[in-house]
Design a protein around this motif. Structure first.
Motif, PDB file in Angstrom:
ATOM      1  N   ARG A   1      68.278  -2.021 -46.809  1.00  0.00           N
ATOM      2  CA  ARG A   1      68.632  -3.088 -47.750  1.00  0.00           C
ATOM      3  C   ARG A   1      67.647  -4.248 -47.632  1.00  0.00           C
ATOM      4  O   ARG A   1      67.262  -4.864 -48.633  1.00  0.00           O
ATOM      5  CB  ARG A   1      70.064  -3.559 -47.496  1.00  0.00           C
TER       6      ARG A   1
ATOM      7  N   TRP B   1      78.023  -4.420 -44.639  1.00  0.00           N
ATOM      8  CA  TRP B   1      76.570  -4.559 -44.502  1.00  0.00           C
ATOM      9  C   TRP B   1      76.064  -5.963 -44.829  1.00  0.00           C
ATOM     10  O   TRP B   1      74.923  -6.310 -44.507  1.00  0.00           O
ATOM     11  CB  TRP B   1      75.862  -3.584 -45.446  1.00  0.00           C
ATOM     12  N   LYS B   2      76.901  -6.769 -45.465  1.00  0.00           N
ATOM     13  CA  LYS B   2      76.419  -8.036 -46.023  1.00  0.00           C
ATOM     14  C   LYS B   2      75.965  -9.016 -44.939  1.00  0.00           C
ATOM     15  O   LYS B   2      74.862  -9.586 -45.010  1.00  0.00           O
ATOM     16  CB  LYS B   2      77.506  -8.668 -46.889  1.00  0.00           C
TER      17      LYS B   2
ATOM     18  N   PHE C   1      78.636  -0.680 -38.183  1.00  0.00           N
ATOM     19  CA  PHE C   1      78.962  -2.004 -38.704  1.00  0.00           C
ATOM     20  C   PHE C   1      80.221  -2.584 -38.059  1.00  0.00           C
ATOM     21  O   PHE C   1      80.834  -3.505 -38.608  1.00  0.00           O
ATOM     22  CB  PHE C   1      79.114  -1.995 -40.227  1.00  0.00           C
TER      23      PHE C   1
ATOM     24  N   TYR D   1      73.558  -8.709 -34.633  1.00  0.00           N
ATOM     25  CA  TYR D   1      74.039  -9.206 -35.917  1.00  0.00           C
ATOM     26  C   TYR D   1      75.563  -9.256 -35.928  1.00  0.00           C
ATOM     27  O   TYR D   1      76.240  -8.678 -35.077  1.00  0.00           O
ATOM     28  CB  TYR D   1      73.494  -8.363 -37.067  1.00  0.00           C
TER      29      TYR D   1
ATOM     30  N   PRO E   1      75.195  -8.352 -41.683  1.00  0.00           N
ATOM     31  CA  PRO E   1      73.984  -7.848 -41.014  1.00  0.00           C
ATOM     32  C   PRO E   1      72.710  -8.064 -41.825  1.00  0.00           C
ATOM     33  O   PRO E   1      71.659  -8.395 -41.261  1.00  0.00           O
ATOM     34  CB  PRO E   1      74.293  -6.363 -40.825  1.00  0.00           C
ATOM     35  N   LEU E   2      72.786  -7.914 -43.156  1.00  0.00           N
ATOM     36  CA  LEU E   2      71.616  -8.166 -43.996  1.00  0.00           C
ATOM     37  C   LEU E   2      71.232  -9.641 -43.942  1.00  0.00           C
ATOM     38  O   LEU E   2      70.039  -9.987 -43.819  1.00  0.00           O
ATOM     39  CB  LEU E   2      71.893  -7.745 -45.437  1.00  0.00           C
TER      40      LEU E   2
ATOM     41  N   ALA F   1      71.154  -1.328 -42.969  1.00  0.00           N
ATOM     42  CA  ALA F   1      70.860  -2.757 -43.149  1.00  0.00           C
ATOM     43  C   ALA F   1      69.364  -2.973 -43.307  1.00  0.00           C
ATOM     44  O   ALA F   1      68.929  -3.790 -44.130  1.00  0.00           O
ATOM     45  CB  ALA F   1      71.396  -3.550 -41.956  1.00  0.00           C
TER      46      ALA F   1
END
Length: 301
Positions: free
Chosen positions: A175, A133-134, A94, A122, A136-137, A172
């Motif tokens: 998720r 992670w937010k 990340f 990303y 990339p999600l 990711a």
């Protein structure tokens, strides 16, 4: 140094040069496709990222890109498309995105199966951030919607679009598989009205899907019956423990969602398709290919 070791090093260097030239051609031939026409959610800049210097001990070399604020896709259309597509989420803790070993090399393998591939750069920052992670999600959801919205243009079946995630990209991707129809950012345009749910997923040595303190899956990974089929690969000796992949698989099994889990005795972490001395881990694609073929033949949506 023995002649044999010297020859092996020379061969490794030559292979690395050829691989680097191949990736340079990929970058030249495949234009980056931004996910948003304006800034990505919460961003005030639109930086494609900085390519970090190669590490001297890595032969063949590995390309890492950091400080990306303009997420984008690189398209690798199959020469003989079968209608399937895979969004590839490379790893990089990340903080970076590994665009070749866990990106373009995976895309070329998928192309050989008739599957078009899209490598996602990303958003990442080369520093510690909360909830890394937010973004990339968010980018993964937007990418799936964008690919599906242009399915006819790329000769794709909109119900055969999956995701493959490696290491942090694997988290990711997990998720994304669990998010269902819940989008992680405000709707920006008509593209966001197109489903962001993948039709299948491949989690290849996903990084830390569990909370080691509670020995349970991360609370955000709420797997329900809407989760699509999943293929998982891990190694027994991976420090990013294979137990989290086992737990993810166990929940899929409880819900009778089609899934496969392959745990190899050794091979470590971060191998992509590349061989690891003393390990069979680079054979995981032999198991993945018939699984992908089954996804083409099976109605999943």
């Amino acid at each position: 140094m023995s002649d044999r070791i010297r020859r092996l090093r020379i061969l490794g260097l030559l292979f690395g040069i050829l691989l680097a030239l191949s990736h340079a051609a990929d970058a030249a031939d495949d234009q980056l496709l931004p996910l948003w026409t304006s800034h990505a959610p919460g961003e005030t800049t639109a930086e494609p990222g900085t390519v970090l210097p190669f590490r001297e001990n890595e032969i063949p070399p590995v390309t890492r890109v950091t400080n990306i604020t303009r997420p984008a896709l690189t398209a690798f259309p199959a020469a003989k498309p079968n209608g399937m597509a895979v969004l590839i989420l490379p790893g990089g803790a990340f903080r970076r995105v590994v665009t070749d070993k866990e990106g373009s090399e995976i895309a070329h393998w998928l192309n050989q199966q008739g599957i078009s591939a899209f490598v996602l750069r990303y958003r990442v920052e080369d520093r510690e951030v909360p909830e890394p992670w937010k973004k990339p999600l968010q980018d993964a959801q937007r990418a799936i919607s964008l690919i599906r919205s242009r399915a006819a243009e790329w000769n794709l079946r909109p119900d055969r679009i999956g995701v493959a995630g490696f290491s942090a990209g694997g988290q990711a991707a997990a998720r994304l598989l669990c998010a269902g129809s819940e989008r992680s950012y405000p709707t920006a345009d008509s593209i966001d009205n197109v489903s962001a749910r993948p039709d299948f997923g491949m989690l290849i040595y996903p990084w830390n899907l569990w909370d080691q303190k509670t020995a349970a899956l991360l609370p955000e990974l709420q797997i329900d019956r809407q989760c699509p089929p999943v293929f998982l690969v891990h190694t027994h000796d991976d420090r990013a423990s294979s137990l989290s992949s086992v737990m993810f698989y166990a929940r899929l099994r409880q819900l009778e969602i089609p899934a496969e889990l392959h745990v190899y005795e050794n091979g470590g972490h971060g191998y992509g398709l590349r061989p690891v001395p003393g390990s069979r881990i680079n054979t995981w694609t032999a198991a993945a290919e018939p699984w992908l073929a089954a996804r083409l033949a099976t109605t999943t949506r």
